[in-house]
Design a protein around this motif. Structure first.
Motif, PDB file in Angstrom:
ATOM      1  N   THR A  91      19.688 -11.065  -2.481  1.00 13.94           N
ATOM      2  CA  THR A  91      18.998 -12.132  -1.748  1.00 13.94           C
ATOM      3  C   THR A  91      18.464 -11.604  -0.423  1.00 13.94           C
ATOM      4  O   THR A  91      17.309 -11.877  -0.036  1.00 13.94           O
ATOM      5  N   ASP A  92      19.304 -10.833   0.273  1.00 11.03           N
ATOM      6  CA  ASP A  92      18.872 -10.244   1.546  1.00 11.03           C
ATOM      7  C   ASP A  92      17.699  -9.291   1.325  1.00 11.03           C
ATOM      8  O   ASP A  92      16.740  -9.262   2.117  1.00 11.03           O
ATOM      9  N   ALA A  93      17.772  -8.511   0.242  1.00 13.51           N
ATOM     10  CA  ALA A  93      16.701  -7.553  -0.040  1.00 13.51           C
ATOM     11  C   ALA A  93      15.388  -8.277  -0.316  1.00 13.51           C
ATOM     12  O   ALA A  93      14.308  -7.857   0.148  1.00 13.51           O
ATOM     13  N   ALA A  94      15.461  -9.381  -1.071  1.00 17.68           N
ATOM     14  CA  ALA A  94      14.250 -10.153  -1.369  1.00 17.68           C
ATOM     15  C   ALA A  94      13.658 -10.731  -0.090  1.00 17.68           C
ATOM     16  O   ALA A  94      12.426 -10.730   0.113  1.00 17.68           O
ATOM     17  N   ARG A  95      14.522 -11.218   0.795  1.00 18.19           N
ATOM     18  CA  ARG A  95      14.039 -11.774   2.060  1.00 18.19           C
ATOM     19  C   ARG A  95      13.381 -10.694   2.904  1.00 18.19           C
ATOM     20  O   ARG A  95      12.303 -10.896   3.494  1.00 18.19           O
ATOM     21  N   ILE A  96      14.022  -9.530   2.935  1.00 20.26           N
ATOM     22  CA  ILE A  96      13.482  -8.433   3.740  1.00 20.26           C
ATOM     23  C   ILE A  96      12.146  -7.956   3.170  1.00 20.26           C
ATOM     24  O   ILE A  96      11.207  -7.634   3.918  1.00 20.26           O
ATOM     25  N   ARG A  97      12.031  -7.916   1.824  1.00 24.11           N
ATOM     26  CA  ARG A  97      10.755  -7.522   1.212  1.00 24.11           C
ATOM     27  C   ARG A  97       9.647  -8.501   1.608  1.00 24.11           C
ATOM     28  O   ARG A  97       8.508  -8.102   1.901  1.00 24.11           O
ATOM     29  N   SER A  98      10.009  -9.792   1.586  1.00 23.70           N
ATOM     30  CA  SER A  98       9.024 -10.806   1.966  1.00 23.70           C
ATOM     31  C   SER A  98       8.596 -10.616   3.414  1.00 23.70           C
ATOM     32  O   SER A  98       7.397 -10.684   3.746  1.00 23.70           O
ATOM     33  N   GLU A  99       9.565 -10.361   4.275  1.00 25.91           N
ATOM     34  CA  GLU A  99       9.248 -10.146   5.688  1.00 25.91           C
ATOM     35  C   GLU A  99       8.407  -8.880   5.865  1.00 25.91           C
ATOM     36  O   GLU A  99       7.489  -8.833   6.701  1.00 25.91           O
ATOM     37  N   LEU A 100       8.739  -7.854   5.058  1.00 25.98           N
ATOM     38  CA  LEU A 100       7.979  -6.611   5.137  1.00 25.98           C
ATOM     39  C   LEU A 100       6.541  -6.825   4.690  1.00 25.98           C
ATOM     40  O   LEU A 100       5.591  -6.335   5.338  1.00 25.98           O
ATOM     41  N   ASP A 101       6.372  -7.563   3.582  1.00 21.88           N
ATOM     42  CA  ASP A 101       5.014  -7.834   3.102  1.00 21.88           C
ATOM     43  C   ASP A 101       4.214  -8.594   4.161  1.00 21.88           C
ATOM     44  O   ASP A 101       3.026  -8.305   4.410  1.00 21.88           O
ATOM     45  N   GLU A 102       4.867  -9.564   4.777  1.00 18.86           N
ATOM     46  CA  GLU A 102       4.194 -10.353   5.811  1.00 18.86           C
ATOM     47  C   GLU A 102       3.825  -9.479   7.004  1.00 18.86           C
ATOM     48  O   GLU A 102       2.714  -9.578   7.558  1.00 18.86           O
ATOM     49  N   ALA A 103       4.754  -8.597   7.387  1.00 16.44           N
ATOM     50  CA  ALA A 103       4.485  -7.718   8.528  1.00 16.44           C
ATOM     51  C   ALA A 103       3.358  -6.748   8.205  1.00 16.44           C
ATOM     52  O   ALA A 103       2.484  -6.470   9.055  1.00 16.44           O
ATOM     53  N   GLN A 104       3.356  -6.207   6.986  1.00  8.83           N
ATOM     54  CA  GLN A 104       2.298  -5.271   6.601  1.00  8.83           C
ATOM     55  C   GLN A 104       0.936  -5.972   6.571  1.00  8.83           C
ATOM     56  O   GLN A 104      -0.092  -5.381   6.946  1.00  8.83           O
ATOM     57  N   ALA A 105       0.954  -7.230   6.125  1.00  7.00           N
ATOM     58  CA  ALA A 105      -0.307  -7.985   6.114  1.00  7.00           C
ATOM     59  C   ALA A 105      -0.824  -8.170   7.536  1.00  7.00           C
ATOM     60  O   ALA A 105      -2.043  -8.069   7.803  1.00  7.00           O
ATOM     61  N   LYS A 106       0.055  -8.438   8.469  1.00  7.90           N
ATOM     62  CA  LYS A 106      -0.346  -8.599   9.865  1.00  7.90           C
ATOM     63  C   LYS A 106      -0.865  -7.289  10.436  1.00  7.90           C
ATOM     64  O   LYS A 106      -1.827  -7.273  11.226  1.00  7.90           O
ATOM     65  N   VAL A 107      -0.197  -6.185  10.029  1.00  7.89           N
ATOM     66  CA  VAL A 107      -0.657  -4.875  10.493  1.00  7.89           C
ATOM     67  C   VAL A 107      -2.079  -4.620   9.996  1.00  7.89           C
ATOM     68  O   VAL A 107      -2.967  -4.157  10.746  1.00  7.89           O
ATOM     69  N   THR A 108      -2.314  -4.900   8.733  1.00 10.55           N
ATOM     70  CA  THR A 108      -3.647  -4.679   8.154  1.00 10.55           C
ATOM     71  C   THR A 108      -4.692  -5.538   8.859  1.00 10.55           C
ATOM     72  O   THR A 108      -5.800  -5.071   9.193  1.00 10.55           O
ATOM     73  N   ALA A 109      -4.353  -6.785   9.103  1.00  6.89           N
ATOM     74  CA  ALA A 109      -5.293  -7.687   9.779  1.00  6.89           C
ATOM     75  C   ALA A 109      -5.567  -7.213  11.197  1.00  6.89           C
ATOM     76  O   ALA A 109      -6.722  -7.247  11.681  1.00  6.89           O
ATOM     77  N   ALA A 110      -4.533  -6.755  11.874  1.00  9.83           N
ATOM     78  CA  ALA A 110      -4.710  -6.289  13.252  1.00  9.83           C
ATOM     79  C   ALA A 110      -5.565  -5.040  13.285  1.00  9.83           C
ATOM     80  O   ALA A 110      -6.408  -4.854  14.197  1.00  9.83           O
ATOM     81  N   GLU A 111      -5.386  -4.151  12.325  1.00 13.46           N
ATOM     82  CA  GLU A 111      -6.193  -2.927  12.279  1.00 13.46           C
ATOM     83  C   GLU A 111      -7.675  -3.256  12.066  1.00 13.46           C
ATOM     84  O   GLU A 111      -8.565  -2.656  12.682  1.00 13.46           O
ATOM     85  N   LYS A 112      -7.960  -4.200  11.161  1.00 12.40           N
ATOM     86  CA  LYS A 112      -9.342  -4.597  10.907  1.00 12.40           C
ATOM     87  C   LYS A 112      -9.977  -5.176  12.165  1.00 12.40           C
ATOM     88  O   LYS A 112     -11.131  -4.884  12.509  1.00 12.40           O
ATOM     89  N   ARG A 113      -9.223  -6.015  12.830  1.00 19.69           N
ATOM     90  CA  ARG A 113      -9.743  -6.642  14.051  1.00 19.69           C
ATOM     91  C   ARG A 113     -10.037  -5.596  15.113  1.00 19.69           C
ATOM     92  O   ARG A 113     -11.061  -5.657  15.815  1.00 19.69           O
TER      93      ARG A 113
END
Length: 213
Positions: free
Chosen positions: A185-207
């Protein structure tokens, strides 16, 4: 000193008698069972009613059980449980259990001498006292039964211990499974948080790239 040694020697009962007196203290219930079986045998013989052969067999079985126990007691006391010695034990047990004078001494462990059963053959009537070979077989069977009971008790003890270990192991497995579920359960939560963080990183890089043009 020589006189004291002689007194001590005279005071000490023969090995078969000593073993029987020990039986009265260590195997009180079995001694009482013999006395009861002997009383039943006399009752059947005197009244002519009841199964005489069955009563005689029960009395002999009670003797054989005590003789088997006496063998161990003799070994503990440093005496060899020879067939001759055990035969004397059996004869004295027979005699004491059927004697009004000696029965109390038998039960109290106070016999002072070996006994011969006067008239015991007549008491047994058509069921004579078993020969030495038969008595030896009965003693051997009693020993085997005692050993089997000891083995059974040991096996049950080991089984109980194994059951406790199994239950502890199963509890450990259950705890481990719970821990694994929590970790997943913790791993799934962390993966979700990681995906969200990576998406923010990608968006920030584009901007940032747009602003730098």
């Amino acid at each position: 000193p020589d006189e004291a040694v002689e007194v001590k020697r005279l005071a000490k009962p023969p090995a078969p008698v000593w073993a029987i007196n020990q039986l009265a203290r260590r195997r009180r219930a079995d001694v009482r069972a013999l006395v009861k079986a002997a009383a039943r045998l006399r009752e059947v013989q005197g009244s002519g009613r009841g199964d005489f052969a069955k009563a005689a067999t029960a009395e002999r079985a009670a003797v054989a059980k005590l003789v088997a126990a006496a063998a161990g007691i003799l070994r503990e006391g440093g005496a060899a449980p020879t067939d001759a010695t055990l035969g004397r034990v059996a004869t004295t047990l027979h005699a004491a259990a059927t004697s009004d004078e000696s029965r109390g001494e038998l039960e109290r462990g106070r016999l002072r001498a070996e006994l011969e059963p006067p008239g015991f053959g007549a008491l047994l009537g058509t069921v004579p006292e078993p020969p030495a070979e038969k008595l030896a077989d009965e003693v051997a069977q009693a020993r085997e039964r005692r050993a089997a009971r000891d083995d059974l008790a040991d096996a049950r003890s080991r089984a109980d211990a194994a059951q406790e270990q199994l239950e502890a192991a199963e509890e450990g497995v259950a705890d481990a499974r719970d821990e694994l579920e929590r970790a997943e359960t913790d791993a799934a939560r962390i993966r979700s948080e990681l995906d969200e963080a990576q998406a923010k990183v990608t968006a920030a890089e584009k901007r940032l790239r747009k602003l730098e043009r």
